[in-house]
Design a protein around this motif. Structure first.
Motif, PDB file in Angstrom:
ATOM      1  N   PHE A 360       0.841  -1.183   0.000  1.00  0.00           N
ATOM      2  CA  PHE A 360       0.000   0.000   0.000  1.00  0.00           C
ATOM      3  C   PHE A 360       0.887   1.248   0.000  1.00  0.00           C
ATOM      4  O   PHE A 360       2.048   1.220   0.418  1.00  0.00           O
ATOM      5  N   GLN A 361       0.329   2.324  -0.478  1.00  0.00           N
ATOM      6  CA  GLN A 361       1.067   3.584  -0.534  1.00  0.00           C
ATOM      7  C   GLN A 361       0.830   4.371   0.752  1.00  0.00           C
ATOM      8  O   GLN A 361      -0.273   4.396   1.289  1.00  0.00           O
ATOM      9  N   GLU A 362       1.900   4.959   1.241  1.00  0.00           N
ATOM     10  CA  GLU A 362       1.788   5.768   2.447  1.00  0.00           C
ATOM     11  C   GLU A 362       2.722   6.963   2.349  1.00  0.00           C
ATOM     12  O   GLU A 362       3.547   7.060   1.442  1.00  0.00           O
ATOM     13  N   ARG A 363       2.574   7.845   3.314  1.00  0.00           N
ATOM     14  CA  ARG A 363       3.368   9.063   3.352  1.00  0.00           C
ATOM     15  C   ARG A 363       4.512   8.867   4.334  1.00  0.00           C
ATOM     16  O   ARG A 363       4.291   8.656   5.528  1.00  0.00           O
ATOM     17  N   LEU A 364       5.738   8.918   3.841  1.00  0.00           N
ATOM     18  CA  LEU A 364       6.917   8.753   4.679  1.00  0.00           C
ATOM     19  C   LEU A 364       7.418  10.113   5.140  1.00  0.00           C
ATOM     20  O   LEU A 364       7.661  11.006   4.319  1.00  0.00           O
ATOM     21  N   GLU A 365       7.592  10.261   6.447  1.00  0.00           N
ATOM     22  CA  GLU A 365       8.123  11.492   7.012  1.00  0.00           C
ATOM     23  C   GLU A 365       9.523  11.242   7.556  1.00  0.00           C
ATOM     24  O   GLU A 365       9.739  10.305   8.330  1.00  0.00           O
ATOM     25  N   ILE A 366      10.470  12.062   7.152  1.00  0.00           N
ATOM     26  CA  ILE A 366      11.842  11.976   7.633  1.00  0.00           C
ATOM     27  C   ILE A 366      12.137  13.240   8.423  1.00  0.00           C
ATOM     28  O   ILE A 366      12.074  14.356   7.890  1.00  0.00           O
TER      29      ILE A 366
END
Length: 1240
Positions: A360-366
C-alpha cells in the motif's frame, strides 16, 4: 618448536577422549591446575565453556596441549555466580571486571617442547570471545611460582587484601591476563598510492574481476582522484606491527565513504526503525520532509485459515458481488451462482499474493537536524539531508587470505572510529555475489533491511550500529521497578512470532500481544510474591555506569527449570541424560532483546545460566496454541526430530507443560513442538557453503531442506556435544503463493474433526520425516522463500525469472516441484482451472477442497461430486467427504482402466489385492461406482469457468458416459505440469515422456541444473527401482551429489517407502514397501510369498521375496495407534525378525501387528542397531572364510569348534549391545549379571 609446524586449535569432543588420556599419561608434560588421573570420561560432564585441543596438522593423533576454560573459577566451595563478590571482598582491583567480560583458565597441560603454547591457547579464546577482556587463573596457596610460571609471564598477579604476609601465604591469589597485552597489535592508516600493488593483490584473492575491469592501478587512481569525483572516500588499510606467518604484515583494507543518499535509501528500503539514517537530536532544530512510498503489510498467520477469518471473508463477499462474476450464466440457478461465486472468491483469495501480503502507498516522514536559522526549501532538501546523514557507506571490505576472520570485529571498530560523528555503517551486497568467509563474518554484525515493494535497487542492504560493537552489557535480576520497562519492550519492539519481517511497528495491541502481557504479569507476580517460585527473570542493560538505573534496559529473559528431558529424547535426537546428578537444565520461557545486541546471545545465555546453575537451556515453540516470543532462536541450536518413529508401546505420554506456571499438564500437551537448545558451548556455524536455488515445495524438497540444515548431525551426536551448532545455509526456494503459509498453518480448525491429527486436511499421506519438517521444525528460519511462479529460465545468465518480474540469480538450480495429481493445463482452455475443479497436492489444495465441500453441502440441496483416479488416496478422499457432511449418495467414483500385468515395481500407493474390498466398502455406503472407465474430456460452460459435465469412455466397450458435475475431484496421476514443460522446452532442458532426463548424478543436460522427484527419468536406465521410492532417500542422494552430505552413498535405493491414510468406515491403513534392488533377470513381486493374518479387527499382510527378505508390510486397522514403526521391519531378513516365517507357518503368529509390538522389536528400533549389525557381519564373514582355502581341509571337529566360538561371539555382541544401551529401552531386558538378584 619448528617454524614450519602448523598448530591447530579446535574444540574437544567425546571422540577425542582417547587422545586426551594419552596426553595425561605421557611423560615430559607440564600443567596448570588440578591434574586428574585417567580414565577421564567425567571431564565432559563438567560445566565448562571451552575445551581446546592443540595438535600438529601433520600429526593429528598426538596432542600437544589441552586446555579448559569457563566463566566461573574452579573453586568448589564458591557458588558459580558469586565469584564477582568474592573478588571484590578479597582483592583490590581497579579493572572493569564483570560476569560477561571475564573467563577463567581451569586447567592446562602441555608437552615440555612447547613452553609458549599457553599464549596461543589464550589468544584463541580471545579471538573467539570478542566480549572477553580478561582471563583469570586462580592459583591455590600450596602451588609454587614455577608451576604457574607460563601464566605469570602473560599476566599480573594479585594477592588478597591482608596486612600480614603470613596470612597471604595461605590464601589463593589470582593471575589476570589482559587482552590488550597479549594480542597481536594491529594498526590502521589511510592508504597511499604506493600501496596500490599490495592492495590489488589482496583484492584479487576474492574479486579478480576488478583488476580486469578497472586496470592494474585503479586503487592509486582512486586515491589520486583521477576522475575528479567529489566523494569523500577513505581507503584504510590494517597492518600488524609485527609480521605474522609467511611474512604477512598487511591485514586487510576498508573502502569507506560518507556519501550516502538518505532519500534514495529511505524510499527503497524499510528504514523507519533506524531513523531513516538521519540524525535527529531531541530538543534541537529539526526539519521534516515527506515522500510517497510503498510499504508492505503481512497478514498475521493466525488470520489466514482460521474458521472465523474464512467465514468473515465469505460473508464480506455478499451476493451483491455475484452478478459481475456470473453475468453470462443465464442457465445457472441462483443457489449454484452463489456457490460458484464463492468458489472463485476462495480460489482467487487463497492462491494469490494479495491475500497474504498487502502493498500500500503511504506518506513517509523523515525528521532530521537542521542548523539554527536555516530554512528548508525544495531546492536544498537533498543538500540539507546530506549534512544530516547519520551513517557512512562501506564500499569494500577485504582481509588478507592468511588473516583470521575474527579480525573483522576490529576492522569494523576502526571503521566507526574513522567516522566518529556517525552511528550507522551501511553496506550493499549484490545479489549475484558469492560471499567470502570474511564477508560472512562481517555481516554477523549487521542487520538485514527489507526492500520496499517498488524498490529500484537490486543490491541487498545491511546496516550496523556502533552500539553493537562498543556497548557494554550487564545482567541483573528483575526488580519491581523494571516491570514497566518489560511491558514497554513487549509492546514497542514486538514482532509476531510467525514472521521474519523486520518491520516491527504495530498499531495498537493485537490479541497475541495482550495474551503475552497477561502471561508476563502472572510470571512477575509469581516471582515477586511467591518465595518458593522456580521462575526467574533477568534484565539486560547496556552502559558503563555503576549505577544500574543509569544503564538502558535493552532486553529481558524469563527462565524456569526443565524437568522433562527424558520425555524429550523419545521424540528428538538428544543424548541420554548424563548430568541428572550434577547439573540442572533450564527452559527459556521468553527473551526480548534489542536487535543491536542480539549477536551477543552467547555471553547472555552463559551469564543467566551461571546465575541459575543451568548446564543447558531449552526453548519450546509449540505448533498448536500460543508460545511466548524468543528473539534469539537464530543463535540457538535447533534439535532435529527423530528421523524414524519408534514404537513407545503405549507406556509413554508426552508430558511437556504448555503454560509457564504449570508443572505438568498431560491433557494439554503435544509432542508437536519446535525445540531449540543452547548448550553453553562454542558457537559453530555449520552448513553448505554454496548457493542453491530450489523450485517447488514437494516432499522431496522438504526432505532436502531438512537434510541440508541438519547435515552436521550424526547418530552419535558428536557435534551436539562439542559445539553449539547453528545451521548456516544460502538457499532460496521459489514456491507458489499460499503453499508455504498453508503448510505451516496451525490455526485451521475443521468443524468436524477439530484439531484431530487424522483429519484429511492435516495428514496428506506424508511420511513422518516430511511432516516433522513442518510440525517439529520451521524451515523459514534458515531458508529464504520467495512466493511466485516461474516464467522463464535464462541458462546463459544463470537467471530465474518469475511472473511478477522478479529475477533470481543462481549458481546451482534444483527443480523439485513435481505434482501428484491433475490434468494437463490445456484441458482447461484457460490459464486457471475451473472453479469446481479440485486436486490434492499441497495442504493448501486440501484447505480449498474443505471449504468448497462445505459450501456445496450447506448451499445446494442436490449436487453431484465426481471422484476420478486410482489408488488408496481416492478412498481416503471419499472417507473425508462422507465424514464432513457429504452424503455418500451424492458421490460418483469413476475408476480408470487399470492394465493387468506383472508387478514389476512395488508401489505403496496402490494395492490391487485390497482394491475390490475397498470398492465393496464404498458401495455399501451408497457411492455410485463406474469401473474401467477412462476420462475423455471436460464440458465447460460458455465462460470456461466451471465444469458442467464430464465425458468418460468405457474400456474395452468404448461406451461413452456423460455425467453432470458440481465438483470434480481429480486423482489422475500427473508429474510435470504443462507450464513447467513449456519452460523447460524453451530453455532446452532434455525431457522424455513428460519427465526430466537426468544422469546418475541427478544432473540435467545443463551442469548447473539438477532435478529430483517423481518427474525424473534417469539415463541410462539403472538396474534398480527408482520410482515409488522414499522422498527422504531421494533427497539424501541429491544432497550427496551436491557435496552437502559426506560419507558412503550407494546408487540403488534401500530405504522403505510408506503410504498412510484413512479409509472409509474409519479404518487406518499403512503400506510399507522395500524398493527392488535388482530388476533385470529377477522374479517380479508376483512371485513373492504372502502371509496374512486377521485378528481383533486387524488385517495384516507380509510379503517376502526369494531371499527371505520382507519386501512389503500392509496393515489395516481401526486402532488409533500410529503404525510408523513398521518401517523398521521392512527390508529385514525373516531370521532377523525372530524367525518370522517359520513361526507363522507353525501357527504361532495370529496377528502380525501384535507380533511387531513385542519387546524384542525394541532392539531393532534402536538408533545404534546398525552398528551391532556391522559388528556381527564381521564375525559372520570370518565364519564364511572358514569354508574356503586351508580351512576347507581342516577336520570337521575343528570347524565345529571354531563355529561355536563365533556363535558365542555373536551372543556376546548382542548382550554387550543391550548392556551398553540399557537405559534407552522401555522394556527391562535381563542380562546374565541380573540372575543373582531375584528371590525365587
Amino acid at each position: 618448536m619448528s617454524s614450519k609446524t602448523k598448530i591447530v586449535i579446535l574444540s574437544a569432543g567425546i571422540r577425542d577422549l582417547r587422545r586426551i588420556e594419552d596426553l595425561f599419561e605421557a611423560k615430559g608434560t607440564w600443567h596448570i591446575g588440578n591434574k586428574r588421573t585417567p580414565p577421564l570420561g567425567a571431564i565432559f560432564h563438567e560445566h565448562l565453556t571451552h575445551r581446546l585441543l592443540v595438535f600438529d596438522s601433520e600429526e593429528t593423533m598426538v596432542l600437544l596441549a589441552y586446555a579448559e576454560f569457563s566463566n566461573h573459577p574452579p573453586i568448589p566451595v564458591l557458588c558459580n555466580d558469586l565469584w564477582l563478590y568474592w573478588l571484590e571482598a578479597r582483592f583490590c582491583l581497579d579493572l572493569p571486571i564483570s560476569l560477561i567480560n571475564t573467563m577463567f583458565l581451569h586447567f592446562f597441560i602441555c608437552r615440555n617442547e612447547y613452553p609458549n603454547m599457553l599464549k596461543q591457547v589464550v589468544q584463541e579464546v580471545f579471538y573467539g570471545e570478542h566480549k572477553v577482556n580478561f582471563i583469570m587463573v586462580v592459583r591455590p596457596p600450596d602451588q609454587t611460582d614455577k608451576e604457574y610460571e607460563p601464566a605469570l609471564k602473560l599476566g599480573k598477579t594479585f594477592y588478597p587484601m591482608s596486612s600480614k604476609l603470613s596470612e597471604q601465604m595461605h590464601q589463593p591469589s589470582i593471575i589476570i591476563i589482559r587482552r590488550k597485552e597479549i594480542m597481536p597489535a594491529i594498526s590502521f592508516r589511510k592508504a597511499l598510492p604506493e600501496d596500490n600493488d599490495d592492495i590489488v593483490e589482496m583484492i584479487d584473492s576474492e574479486d579478480p574481476h576488478l583488476r580486469k575491469t578497472h586496470g592494474d592501478y585503479y586503487i592509486a587512481e582512486q586515491l589520486l582522484n583521477v576522475d575528479g569525483s567529489a566523494d569523500n572516500d577513505k581507503i584504510i588499510i590494517a597492518e600488524f606491527e609485527e609480521e605474522i606467518e609467511d611474512n604477512v604484515k598487511g591485514a586487510g583494507l576498508m573502502w569507506l565513504s560518507d556519501s550516502i543518499d538518505v532519500v534514495d535509501l529511505a524510499t527503497n528500503f524499510h528504514l523507519n526503525r533506524l531513523g531513516n539514517l538521519a540524525r535527529y537530536t531531541p530538543g534541537g532544530h529539526h526539519g521534516h520532509v515527506h515522500f510517497d512510498v510503498f510499504s508492505v503489510e503481512k497478514k498475521a498467520y493466525k488470520e489466514l485459515y482460521a474458521p472465523s477469518k474464512m467465514e468473515q471473508m465469505l460473508i464480506e463477499y455478499s451476493p451483491s458481488h455475484i452478478e459481475g462474476h456470473t453475468a453470462n450464466e443465464g442457465q445457472v440457478v441462483p443457489s449454484k451462482k452463489l456457490v460458484l461465486s464463492k468458489f472463485k472468491h476462495i480460489y482467487d483469495e487463497l492462491r494469490h499474493g494479495r491475500y497474504y501480503i498487502n502493498a500500500f502507498q503511504e506518506r513517509l516522514e523523515i525528521g532530521f537536524d537542521m542548523p539554527p536559522g536555516e530554512n528548508l526549501s525544495p531546492e536544498n532538501i537533498r543538500a540539507v539531508l546530506k549534512n544530516a546523514r547519520n551513517g557512512f557507506l562501506l564500499k569494500m571490505f577485504q582481509l588478507h587470505p592468511l588473516v583470521r576472520s575474527e579480525y573483522t570485529f576490529f576492522s569494523l571498530s576502526a571503521m566507526f572510529s574513522a567516522f566518529p560523528e556517525h552511528d550507522y555503517c551501511v553496506t550493499k551486497v549484490p545479489t549475484t555475489t558469492t560471499m567470502s568467509p570474511c564477508q560472512r563474518e562481517l555481516l554477523r554484525f549487521f542487520l538485514p533491511v527489507p526492500y520496499r515493494p517498488n524498490s529500484s535497487v537490486t543490491d541487498n542492504l545491511f546496516v550496523a550500529h556502533r552500539s553493537t560493537l562498543f556497548g557494554d552489557l550487564s545482567i541483573y535480576r528483575v526488580e519491581r521497578h523494571d516491570v514497566e520497562d518489560i511491558k514497554l519492550i513487549i509492546t514497542s519492539h514486538y514482532h509476531r512470532r510467525e514472521t521474519v519481517d523486520a518491520e516491527e511497528e504495530d498499531e495498537g495491541l493485537d490479541p497475541y500481544i495482550e495474551e503475552v502481557l497477561d502471561t508476563v504479569q502472572l510470571m512477575l507476580n509469581d516471582i515477586f510474591d511467591n518465595p518458593r517460585t522456580n521462575l526467574s527473570c533477568f534484565m539486560i542493560r547496556c552502559g558503563t555506569s555503576k549505577n544500574i538505573s543509569d544503564c538502558s534496559v535493552v532486553g529481558f529473559v524469563f527462565l524456569k527449570p526443565f524437568f522433562f528431558y527424558d520425555d524429550l529424547i523419545k521424540f528428538f535426537m538428544l543424548p541420554q541424560d548424563q548430568f541428572h546428578l550434577t547439573h540442572n537444565r533450564g527452559e527459556v520461557l521468553m527473551i526480548k532483546l534489542h536487535p543491536f545486541f542480539q549477536m551477543w546471545a552467547d555471553p547472555i545465555f552463559r551469564t543467566v545460566a551461571l546465575h541459575e546453575n543451568y548446564l543447558e537451556l531449552f526453548y519450546f515453540n509449540h505448533f498448536w496454541g500460543t508460545t511466548l516470543p524468543n528473539d534469539l532462536t537464530s543463535y540457538m541450536m535447533p534439535i532435529e526430530p527423530r528421523r524414524m518413529k519408534k514404537n513407545l508401546f503405549d507406556k509413554y505420554h508426552f508430558n511437556l507443560p504448555r503454560h509457564p506456571l504449570q508443572q505438568s499438564n498431560t491433557e494439554g500437551c503435544s509432542s508437536r513442538v519446535r525445540v531449540f537448545c543452547h548448550n553453553l558451548k562454542v558457537n559453530k556455524y555449520l552448513g553448505f557453503k554454496g548457493s542453491l536455488v530450489v523450485v517447488g515445495f514437494s516432499e522431496t524438497c522438504r526432505c532436502f531442506l531438512r537434510i541440508v540444515i541438519f547435515a552436521w548431525n550424526t547418530k552419535d551426536l558428536h557435534n551436539y556435544q562439542r559445539y553449539n551448532c547453528i545451521p548456516s545455509v544460502d538457499i532460496t526456494v521459489v514456491v507458489p503463493h499460499g503453499v508455504l503459509e498453508a503448510a505451516y498453518d496451525c490455526d485451521f480448525n475443521c468443524k468436524y474433526c477439530g484439531g484431530h491429527r487424522y483429519c484429511y486436511v492435516n495428514t496428506g499421506n506424508l511420511n513422518p520425516f516430511v511432516r516433522d519438517s513442518m510440525q517439529r521444525m520451521d524451515l523459514r528460519q534458515w531458508v529464504r522463500f520467495v512466493p511466485g511462479n516461474i516464467q522463464r529460465i535464462d541458462r546463459e545468465n544463470n537467471m530465474l525469472e518469475l511472473v511478477s518480474g522478479c529475477k533470481i540469480h543462481y549458481e546451482k538450480l534444483l527443480l523439485m516441484d513435481a505434482s501428484r495429481y491433475g490434468f494437463e493445463d490445456r484441458e482447461f482452455q484457460v490459464k486457471s482451472p475451473p472453479l469446481n475443479y479440485v486436486k490434492s497436492h499441497h495442504r493448501l489444495d486440501r484447505i480449498i477442497f474443505y471449504h468448497k465441500l462445505q459450501e456445496i453441502v450447506s448451499t445446494l440441496e442436490s449436487f453431484t461430486i465426481i471422484v476420478y483416479g486410482y489408488g488408496m488416496c481416492v478412498y481416503e478422499s471419499i472417507h473425508f467427504m462422507v465424514t464432513h457432511g457429504c452424503p455418500a449418495e451424492h458421490i460418483i467414483y469413476v475408476q480408470p482402466n487399470v492394465p493387468q500385468g506383472p508387478e514389476v515395481l512395488l508401489n505403496p500407493e496402490t494395492d490391487s489385492r485390497l482394491d475390490p474390498i475397498f470398492l465393496d466398502m464404498i458401495a455399501d455406503m451408497g457411492v455410485t461406482i463406474y469401473l474401467s472407465t477412462n476420462y475423455q474430456r471436460l464440458v465447460l460452460d460458455v465462460t470456461h469457468t466451471f465444469i458442467e459435465k464430464v465425458e468418460f469412455i468405457g474400456i474395452p466397450s468404448r461406451t461413452k458416459l456423460t455425467l453432470t458435475c458440481d465438483l470434480f475431484v481429480n486423482f489422475n496421476t500427473i508429474l510435470l505440469t504443462s507450464e513447467m514443460e513449456r519452460i523447460l522446452s524453451e530453455c532446452d532442458i532434455k525431457m522424455k515422456n513428460r519427465k526430466i532426463v537426468v544422469n546418475s548424478h541427478y544432473c540435467t543436460n545443463d551442469p548447473n541444473i539438477y532435478a529430483g522427484g517423481r518427474y525424473v527419468e534417469i539415463e541410462p536406465t539403472p538396474n534398480f527401482q527408482f520410482n515409488y521410492i522414499s522422498a527422504q532417500e531421494r533427497a539424501e542422494k541429491l544432497a550427496y551429489e551436491l557435496n552437502v552430505v559426506k560419507g558412503p552413498m550407494q546408487a540403488r535405493y534401500s530405504r522403505p517407502h510408506m503410504f498412510t491414510g484413512m479409509l472409509p468406515m474409519n479404518y487406518q491403513i499403512i503400506k510399507v514397501i522395500q524398493p527392488r534392488p535388482l530388476m533385470v533377470g529377477q522374479l517380479t513381486a508376483d512371485y513373492a510369498e504372502s502371509m496374512t493374518t486377521f485378528d481383533d479387527g486387524d488385517f495384516c499382510r507380509v510379503r517376502i521375496n526369494s531371499q527371505l527378505v520382507v519386501i512389503e508390510i500392509v496393515c489395516v486397522t481401526k486402532k488409533e495407534k500410529r503404525l510408523y514403526f513398521l518401517e523398521y521391519f521392512c527390508g529385514k531378513h525373516v531370521l532377523l525378525l525372530n524367525d518370522l516365517r517359520n513361526r507363522y507357518q507353525a501357527g504361532w503368529i495370529t496377528n502380525f501387528l501384535e507380533f511387531f509390538q513385542r519387546p524384542w522389536t525394541e532392539l531393532i528400533m534402536h538408533d545404534r542397531f546398525e552398528e551391532l549389525q556391522l559388528k556381527n557381519r564381521r564375525v559372520l564373514l570370518s565364519m564364511l572364510l572358514m569354508n574356503t582355502g586351508e580351512a576347507a581341509n581342516a577336520t570337521q571337529k575343528l570347524r565345529g569348534s571354531v563355529e561355536n566360538i563365533q556363535r558365542q561371539r555373536l551372543e556376546e555382541n548382542v548382550i554387550e549391545f543391550v548392556r551398553t544401551n540399557r537405559r534407552d529401552f522401555i522394556h527391562a531386558f535381563a542380562l546374565p549379571e541380573d540372575w543373582g538378584v531375584f528371590n525365587l
